[in-house]
Design a protein around this motif. Structure first.
Motif, PDB file in Angstrom:
ATOM      1  N   PHE A 394       0.831  -1.208   0.000  1.00 28.63           N
ATOM      2  CA  PHE A 394       0.000   0.000   0.000  1.00 28.63           C
ATOM      3  C   PHE A 394       0.870   1.264   0.000  1.00 28.63           C
ATOM      4  N   SER A 395       1.897   1.264   0.817  1.00 30.28           N
ATOM      5  CA  SER A 395       2.785   2.438   0.882  1.00 30.28           C
ATOM      6  C   SER A 395       3.484   2.669  -0.453  1.00 30.28           C
ATOM      7  N   GLY A 396       3.955   1.583  -1.062  1.00 30.86           N
ATOM      8  CA  GLY A 396       4.632   1.717  -2.354  1.00 30.86           C
ATOM      9  C   GLY A 396       3.717   2.290  -3.416  1.00 30.86           C
ATOM     10  N   HIS A 397       2.469   1.788  -3.453  1.00 31.96           N
ATOM     11  CA  HIS A 397       1.510   2.303  -4.428  1.00 31.96           C
ATOM     12  C   HIS A 397       1.198   3.776  -4.174  1.00 31.96           C
ATOM     13  N   LEU A 419      -6.604   0.540  -7.418  1.00 32.15           N
ATOM     14  CA  LEU A 419      -6.428   1.790  -6.675  1.00 32.15           C
ATOM     15  C   LEU A 419      -7.018   1.656  -5.262  1.00 32.15           C
ATOM     16  N   GLY A 420      -6.210   2.016  -4.254  1.00 35.21           N
ATOM     17  CA  GLY A 420      -6.657   1.975  -2.859  1.00 35.21           C
ATOM     18  C   GLY A 420      -6.555   0.621  -2.213  1.00 35.21           C
ATOM     19  N   ALA A 421      -6.024  -0.372  -2.899  1.00 38.18           N
ATOM     20  CA  ALA A 421      -5.934  -1.717  -2.332  1.00 38.18           C
ATOM     21  C   ALA A 421      -4.833  -1.762  -1.278  1.00 38.18           C
ATOM     22  N   GLY A 422      -4.937  -2.734  -0.362  1.00 38.32           N
ATOM     23  CA  GLY A 422      -3.899  -2.941   0.636  1.00 38.32           C
ATOM     24  C   GLY A 422      -4.200  -2.309   1.971  1.00 38.32           C
ATOM     25  N   THR A 423      -5.361  -1.717   2.149  1.00 39.46           N
ATOM     26  CA  THR A 423      -5.730  -1.108   3.430  1.00 39.46           C
ATOM     27  C   THR A 423      -7.179  -1.430   3.721  1.00 39.46           C
ATOM     28  N   ASP A 424      -7.737  -0.824   4.773  1.00 41.36           N
ATOM     29  CA  ASP A 424      -9.136  -1.051   5.113  1.00 41.36           C
ATOM     30  C   ASP A 424     -10.038  -0.715   3.926  1.00 41.36           C
ATOM     31  N   PRO A 425     -10.980  -1.626   3.534  1.00 41.27           N
ATOM     32  CA  PRO A 425     -11.807  -1.407   2.351  1.00 41.27           C
ATOM     33  C   PRO A 425     -12.532  -0.073   2.358  1.00 41.27           C
ATOM     34  N   LYS A 426     -13.067   0.324   3.531  1.00 36.78           N
ATOM     35  CA  LYS A 426     -13.796   1.595   3.584  1.00 36.78           C
ATOM     36  C   LYS A 426     -12.854   2.757   3.292  1.00 36.78           C
ATOM     37  N   ALA A 430     -12.707   5.210  -0.074  1.00 33.53           N
ATOM     38  CA  ALA A 430     -12.797   6.663   0.065  1.00 33.53           C
ATOM     39  C   ALA A 430     -11.582   7.347  -0.557  1.00 33.53           C
ATOM     40  N   LEU A 431     -10.406   6.764  -0.302  1.00 36.42           N
ATOM     41  CA  LEU A 431      -9.183   7.335  -0.862  1.00 36.42           C
ATOM     42  C   LEU A 431      -9.205   7.278  -2.391  1.00 36.42           C
ATOM     43  N   ALA A 432      -9.681   6.177  -2.940  1.00 41.59           N
ATOM     44  CA  ALA A 432      -9.754   6.024  -4.394  1.00 41.59           C
ATOM     45  C   ALA A 432     -10.670   7.076  -5.005  1.00 41.59           C
ATOM     46  N   MET A 433     -11.818   7.312  -4.384  1.00 46.20           N
ATOM     47  CA  MET A 433     -12.741   8.314  -4.916  1.00 46.20           C
ATOM     48  C   MET A 433     -12.147   9.715  -4.839  1.00 46.20           C
ATOM     49  N   ALA A 434     -11.430  10.005  -3.750  1.00 50.93           N
ATOM     50  CA  ALA A 434     -10.804  11.326  -3.618  1.00 50.93           C
ATOM     51  C   ALA A 434      -9.732  11.523  -4.689  1.00 50.93           C
ATOM     52  N   ILE A 435      -8.939  10.462  -4.949  1.00 52.43           N
ATOM     53  CA  ILE A 435      -7.897  10.552  -5.998  1.00 52.43           C
ATOM     54  C   ILE A 435      -8.531  10.776  -7.360  1.00 52.43           C
ATOM     55  N   LEU A 436      -9.617  10.061  -7.639  1.00 55.79           N
ATOM     56  CA  LEU A 436     -10.306  10.240  -8.926  1.00 55.79           C
ATOM     57  C   LEU A 436     -10.845  11.666  -9.060  1.00 55.79           C
ATOM     58  N   ASP A 437     -11.365  12.202  -7.977  1.00 59.60           N
ATOM     59  CA  ASP A 437     -11.854  13.591  -8.027  1.00 59.60           C
ATOM     60  C   ASP A 437     -10.710  14.551  -8.349  1.00 59.60           C
ATOM     61  N   ILE A 448      -9.062   3.048 -14.093  1.00 57.42           N
ATOM     62  CA  ILE A 448      -8.628   2.339 -12.888  1.00 57.42           C
ATOM     63  C   ILE A 448      -9.337   1.005 -12.811  1.00 57.42           C
ATOM     64  N   THR A 449      -8.728   0.083 -12.062  1.00 55.78           N
ATOM     65  CA  THR A 449      -9.392  -1.174 -11.703  1.00 55.78           C
ATOM     66  C   THR A 449      -9.524  -1.208 -10.194  1.00 55.78           C
ATOM     67  N   THR A 450     -10.575  -1.844  -9.697  1.00 53.78           N
ATOM     68  CA  THR A 450     -10.808  -1.892  -8.248  1.00 53.78           C
ATOM     69  C   THR A 450     -11.744  -3.028  -7.908  1.00 53.78           C
ATOM     70  N   HIS A 451     -11.701  -3.438  -6.617  1.00 57.50           N
ATOM     71  CA  HIS A 451     -12.649  -4.423  -6.092  1.00 57.50           C
ATOM     72  C   HIS A 451     -13.756  -3.751  -5.292  1.00 57.50           C
ATOM     73  N   TYR A 452     -13.593  -2.466  -4.992  1.00 55.09           N
ATOM     74  CA  TYR A 452     -14.500  -1.808  -4.060  1.00 55.09           C
ATOM     75  C   TYR A 452     -15.861  -1.558  -4.687  1.00 55.09           C
ATOM     76  N   PRO A 453     -16.949  -2.060  -4.073  1.00 51.10           N
ATOM     77  CA  PRO A 453     -18.290  -1.841  -4.620  1.00 51.10           C
ATOM     78  C   PRO A 453     -18.720  -0.377  -4.531  1.00 51.10           C
ATOM     79  N   GLU A 454     -18.131   0.391  -3.574  1.00 47.12           N
ATOM     80  CA  GLU A 454     -18.510   1.800  -3.461  1.00 47.12           C
ATOM     81  C   GLU A 454     -18.195   2.571  -4.737  1.00 47.12           C
TER      82      GLU A 454
END
Length: 797
Positions: A394-397, A419-426, A430-437, A448-454
């Motif tokens: 997560f830190s490397g990404h 994007l945002g993988a490797g940490t708490d899903p919530k 949230a971090l992925a959405m902020a980066i996209l914004d 991007i690719t992601t597993h997060y349903p949000e």
């Protein structure tokens, strides 16, 4: 113009594309240009490189490619010439190859220009080649491709080498006295060999004093001495002196050739670079053919529209084609769904094809696909299956994403995997959405690719963002690797666990823990995926049908065009042939009529057999049209040729009726005609009915009654004593001449004038040939000079 960042080039494996290009290069300069190849962000430069590749592809299709030989690196030679150094034979041979290739390439493109082959940019490149025919010829004459200096390089060298050959022959003649005859028994082997550049013989050590001369070497065992007999010492001395002279003559030739090309070293170096560039273009075309790649179009709106895009490094029998659209109102794509579905490969396909296009290469997508021109491409793509992944991932990404966000512009492309993988899903979502914004505020295009349903809801709420997923078969839950734009990924974890045989109680509890909304969403997504799959399959079927119809239409249009051309050609031929046959038939008919009139004048009446012969001759002028043989309306006519013994027939060439007696061969019959028996070809026979026989007899009796008296003719027109044939076609003129002479005779004209003109002489020659053949013409001659001269003929009847 700037190169793109090396991290994206490395991550997307652009180097492997360059490695494939390497196999098609034949020149050192081309390989050097490949090593320097990198994607750029200048639209004009990219378009020029693509135009060059298109030219190379056209040449490969039409001529099999640009004919370039293997060319070595000649830069070291050019540097040595700069300091006035002399080159060796190998170095000169390599320069000769460059000069020869320059002339050959010039001639090759000159022939293409003669063939009216339209190219875009390569002719301008070829025009920069400098040819030096005189020096090239001198080099080819003097140096072999392997660097050997030829005898013809100089008269001095030629003479010295002749002396060497002569001396060696004399030495071998002398040596034969030792290797053959009684002295051979003193040798270890009856051979002649060389030691210290001198010819020697292997002598057994105990007989060394029998030959005299000089000992040059000894065998390892000490039992053999290599002796130069005294009788050949002088010959070896002369040979050695000649060899020294040869070496000096070769050095003189090399020095002369080196000084000869020194003034042109800049031109030769430029030629090598140009040939290398052409070699590089050739390699790009060959790689495109091998990959079945097509020309990408640079989008005016800076959009990416890839049709049936395939990853170029995946084998053709395994790769799956996908449609990818990015840019404009759709600047962000969120690909969701489980692992192993092909999300990462889709990212790499988009990024690698974009790099290839911005490097001037064709891409593995359907024709008409469009690419953008990005000022840079940024990637954060990791191998999810790597055993080296750990909690620091997560830190490397995040470090990588941080660097990317600090460099992107409104013309950048960002590809982020998981994007945002490797940490708490919530928190990760949230971090992925902020980066996209944030990327959206910069105006960059992002996938991007992601597993997060949000993020599925995020993609639905943003107008410039679209959800996407990788298709899974609803029955087997196996990935099909097809990208589905507009449909978010479906979560299939519980269903897969159920199919793997996990305890049903566990499955039921898991489903109860999942909210109804999530289950309904999954069901809705599943229905959408199935409908999309059916629509895609139907669309592919229809596209295939359209392509087949278009191909069939093109083939039919081509065949129709050929048919029309052939029809017009055949009609022209038929008209010409028909006109010729009509003219000949008319001429023969006129001759027959003329003959009948002569008989009438001489005999007062015409006998029946003479009329029959004339009628047969007229009937023979008739020719059937072969095209009517297959006419359905005339099929009944075939019955007239169903011959049997005893059948009444009409002999067409004689106009007489007869009876078939027997068949002679495959196509001939013996026919009884009156008291005569004749062998007639069946093509000249026609079966007739009894009613036709009765009608024919009645016509014959009527004809006999009509011809019991003399044949009378009446004047049918007022005949002039002058006939002008000028401007008439030959056949028409001959027909009019025959009619004119006949009417002149009927009107008792003694002298007439035929005006045929001078022109090519064809009418004049034809007129005189006819007049010679007509027995009613007493004499003829050219008119007086003041009355037309040889442009008119006076005829006395």
């Amino acid at each position: 113009m700037e190169d793109l960042n090396t991290k994206a080039i490395e991550t997307l494996e652009f180097q492997q594309i360059k490695n494939q290009l390497q196999h098609y290069l034949v020149s050192a300069a081309g390989k050097r240009e490949l090593a320097e190849l990198t994607p750029v962000n200048d639209r004009a430069t990219i378009q020029q490189m693509l135009d060059e590749t298109t030219d190379g592809a056209d040449i490969l299709r039409l001529e099999g490619g640009i004919p370039l030989p293997q060319l070595k690196n000649i830069e070291p030679q050019m540097k040595r010439l700069k300091v006035q150094a002399n080159l060796n034979g190998t170095e000169l041979a390599q320069i000769t190859a460059v000069l020869q290739a320059s002339m050959a390439i010039k001639n090759f493109f000159a022939r293409m220009a003669e063939k009216k082959v339209q190219l875009r940019t390569i002719p301008d490149v070829v025009d920069q080649l400098t040819t030096i025919p005189t020096i090239t010829k001198r080099l080819v004459q003097s140096i072999d491709p392997d660097g050997h200096v030829n005898d013809e390089a100089s008269s001095h060298l030629h003479g010295v080498r002749q002396l060497i050959v002569k001396t060696e022959n004399e030495i071998h003649q002398q040596m034969q006295h030792f290797t053959h005859g009684r002295n051979a028994k003193y040798l270890s082997d009856p051979i002649v060999t060389v030691r210290n550049n001198r010819y020697v013989i292997p002598v057994q050590v105990q007989y060394r004093n029998r030959f005299g001369g000089v000992v040059h070497d000894q065998s390892a065992s000490g039992q053999t001495l290599y002796i130069e007999p005294a009788s050949v010492v002088d010959y070896n001395n002369r040979l050695r002196q000649a060899q020294v002279e040869e070496h000096q003559a070769v050095l003189e030739v090399l020095a002369e050739l080196s000084s000869l090309i020194t003034p042109y070293r800049m031109d030769i170096a430029a030629n090598a670079k140009i040939l290398g560039h052409l070699d590089f273009i050739n390699a790009k075309a060959r790689l495109a053919k091998q990959m079945k790649a097509s020309l990408p179009i640079l989008s005016d709106k800076n959009q990416v529209i890839l049709r049936k895009a395939k990853h170029p490094l995946i084998p053709a029998n395994k790769v799956v084609a996908n449609d990818i659209k990015l840019g404009g109102k759709q600047s962000a794509i969120i690909i969701t769904g489980p692992n192993t579905g092909g999300k990462t490969i889709t990212l790499k396909t988009l990024g690698l094809l974009q790099l290839m296009a911005q490097a001037g290469l064709f891409i593995t997508a359907q024709e008409g696909s469009q690419v953008a021109v990005f000022d840079d491409i940024f990637t954060d793509i990791g191998d999810e299956q790597s055993l080296e992944q750990n909690l620091s991932t997560f830190s490397g990404h995040m470090d990588n994403v941080k660097a990317i966000l600090g460099q992107i512009t409104s013309h950048s492309l960002v590809l982020l995997d998981e994007l945002g993988a490797g940490t708490d899903p919530k928190e990760g979502a949230a971090l992925a959405m902020a980066i996209l914004d944030y990327i959206g505020t910069k105006g960059s295009d992002v996938v991007i690719t992601t597993h997060y349903p949000e993020l599925k809801v995020y993609g639905y709420d943003r107008t410039d963002t679209i959800n996407a997923s990788m298709e899974f078969d609803q029955e087997t839950l196996q990935p099909t690797y097809h990208l589905l734009l507009g449909i978010p990924g479906q979560s299939n974890g519980i269903e897969i666990a159920h199919r793997l045989g996990l305890n049903s109680a566990i499955i039921s509890e898991a489903r109860s823990l999942v909210s109804d909304d999530s289950q309904d969403l999954n069901k809705m997504i599943g229905d959408l995926v199935e409908e999309r799959k059916q629509a895609r399959e139907e669309n592919e079927r229809l596209q295939k049908l359209v392509r087949e119809n278009q191909q069939t239409k093109a083939e039919l249009e081509q065949k129709l065009g050929r048919f029309n051309e052939q029809r017009d050609h055949l009609l022209d031929q038929a008209r010409s042939q028909a006109n010729h046959q009509v003219s000949q038939a008319k001429r023969k008919a006129n001759q027959i009529i003329h003959h009948l009139r002569q008989m009438e004048v001489k005999q007062g009446q015409i006998k029946e057999n003479e009329l029959i012969d004339a009628q047969g001759a007229l009937n023979a002028l008739h020719q059937d049209n072969p095209r009517l043989k297959n006419n359905s309306v005339l099929r009944r006519a075939k019955q007239k040729h169903d011959f049997h013994v005893g059948d009444p027939v009409l002999v067409k060439s004689y106009g007489q009726q007869g009876e078939l007696l027997s068949q002679r061969g495959h196509h001939k019959w013996e026919v009884q005609i009156g008291i005569l028996r004749m062998e007639i070809d069946e093509n000249d026979l026609e079966k007739i009915s009894k009613s036709a026989i009765r009608q024919s007899k009645a016509e014959k009796e009527q004809k006999e009654r009509r011809h019991t008296g003399a044949v009378h003719t009446t004047q049918t027109r007022r005949t002039s004593a002058r006939l002008d044939l000028r401007g008439h076609r030959y056949e028409q003129a001959m027909s009019e001449l025959s009619d004119f002479i006949d009417h002149a005779l009927l009107n008792n004209l003694g002298t007439v004038t035929i005006i045929h003109g001078k022109g090519t002489g064809a009418l004049r020659k034809g007129t005189q040939e006819y007049l010679r053949s007509n027995p009613r013409v007493k004499s003829f001659s050219y008119a007086a000079p003041n009355a037309g001269g040889d442009g008119a003929t006076i005829v006395n009847l």
